[in-house]
Scaffold this active site. Structure first.
Site, short mmCIF file in Angstrom:
data_model
loop_
_atom_site.label_atom_id
_atom_site.label_comp_id
_atom_site.label_asym_id
_atom_site.label_seq_id
_atom_site.Cartn_x
_atom_site.Cartn_y
_atom_site.Cartn_z
N ILE A 70 0.93 -0.99 -0.40
CA ILE A 70 0.07 -0.51 -0.11
C ILE A 70 0.96 1.16 -0.14
CG2 ILE A 70 -1.93 1.37 1.50
CD1 ILE A 70 -2.53 -1.65 -0.01
N GLY A 71 1.97 1.05 0.69
CA GLY A 71 2.62 2.55 1.29
C GLY A 71 2.60 3.21 1.58
N CYS A 128 7.81 -1.21 7.84
CA CYS A 128 6.63 -1.34 6.42
C CYS A 128 7.71 -1.49 5.72
CB CYS A 128 6.18 -0.38 6.32
SG CYS A 128 4.99 -0.23 4.90
N ASN A 190 5.61 -6.91 11.82
CA ASN A 190 5.30 -6.63 10.55
C ASN A 190 5.05 -7.96 9.63
OD1 ASN A 190 4.71 -4.43 8.54
ND2 ASN A 190 5.06 -2.69 10.16
#
Ligand SMILES: Cc1cc2nc3c(=O)[nH]c(=O)nc-3n(C[C@H](O)[C@H](O)[C@H](O)COP(=O)(O)O)c2cc1C
Length: 300
Positions: A70-71, A128, A190
């Protein structure tokens, strides 16, 4: 039966929360789930300014899981504070805001701004895998983890959860670095960096080429890492990675987690969080445990 858990002085009615990025800020799910039944809602990552995210396609299905890139698309802290915090305040649950940034200054700006808001905890996403700067750039280097944790802690009014990346050789090194920087709680894991190729288009399934793998496929890796981290630091740990049932959540608690997050499962079962919370109660009753916290780290 006592299902309450205490994370750095914040008391949650039960150990079940949402995993960042899989539950928005709760509004879309409130039709299916009474948010007041959850220990906490963890929001999608928010930055100092709006981020458009990565080009599409940015989601792909895999066996027993999914990949996303998704970023960290988000509306920015101003819209978030105006729109999402008042929505969540209507419910009797704790609010944990997930924070992202490209630079140390970005993170600090959001953390300072949230100091003026009625939120219960901050979760700092330094893990992320889908953004070029920030995120993982901090999360894979123990020295950088310690530095960013210390900078955030200097400014934070709420307890700070540091969210760790599984994309490292030894997760206990980054866990200890976050502890040394003053983190109050750790959360993990994550997503794991992966790649999928569409053989009919002879192209990457995701425009970003790589993406983060999540869902049931990652659970054994996540349980192993939670066990390692819980035994390496003194901080409470929030465990996540592939939890879809109470049985999954209980594995994480027994491995050393004090609380758990449900992520990808929300996409195919919007009521998963509440079902996990109810199933944990049944387990406590069945085996005669008085406090859910008695399960934490029981398997050595
Ligand atoms: C679509 C999607 C978006 C995510 N966005 C975020 C995010 O904004 N911040 C973050 O810290 N983690 C984010 N994550 C990671 C999840 O919070 C969680 O750590 C991971 O998916 C493992 O849990 P699961 O297997 O239960 O999904 C995202 C995961 C997915 C699938």
């Amino acid at each position: 039966m006592d299902t309450k858990v205490n994370l750095a002085g914040v008391e949650l009615k039960n150990p079940v929360m949402t995993a960042s990025g899989t539950f928005g800020s709760g509004e879309e799910y409130s039709e299916f789930v009474d948010l007041s039944r959850l220990g906490a809602v963890v929001t999608k990552g928010v930055a100092n300014v709006p981020w458009p995210g990565n080009p599409v396609p940015r989601i792909a299905e895999t066996k027993s899981g999914m990949m996303n890139a998704i970023g960290l698309q988000n509306p920015g802290i101003d819209v978030f504070c105006r729109r999402d915090i008042p929505f969540l305040k209507q419910f009797d649950t704790k609010i944990i805001v997930n924070v992202c940034g490209k630079t140390m200054e970005d993170y600090c700006e959001v953390v300072e701004r949230l100091g003026e808001e009625e939120v219960d905890m901050l979760e700092i996403n330094i893990s992320c895998p889908n953004v070029k700067e920030g995120g993982i750039a901090f999360g894979q280097n123990p020295k950088a983890v310690e530095e960013i944790t210390a900078e955030v802690k200097k400014r934070a009014k709420q307890p700070v959860i540091m969210k760790l990346s599984p994309n490292v050789t030894d997760i206990t090194e980054t866990a200890k670095a976050a502890e040394a920087g003053g983190a109050d709680v750790l959360s993990l894991i994550n997503t794991l960096t992966g790649m999928k190729i569409d053989i009919h288009r002879r192209a990457f399934a995701l425009a970003n080429k790589t993406g983060g793998l999540s869902g049931p496929a990652v659970k054994p890796v996540a349980v192993r890492m939670v066990y390692q981290v819980a035994n390496a630091v003194k901080l409470p740990v929030i465990g996540m990675g592939g939890i879809e049932t109470a049985e999954d959540a209980i594995e994480f608690l027994l491995a050393g987690a004090s609380a758990v997050s449900v992520g990808t499962a929300n996409f195919y079962n919007p009521s998963a969080t509440v079902q996990v919370a109810e199933g944990i109660e049944d387990y406590l009753e069945r085996y005669g445990f008085e406090h859910v916290s008695d399960l934490t780290g029981l398997v050595k």
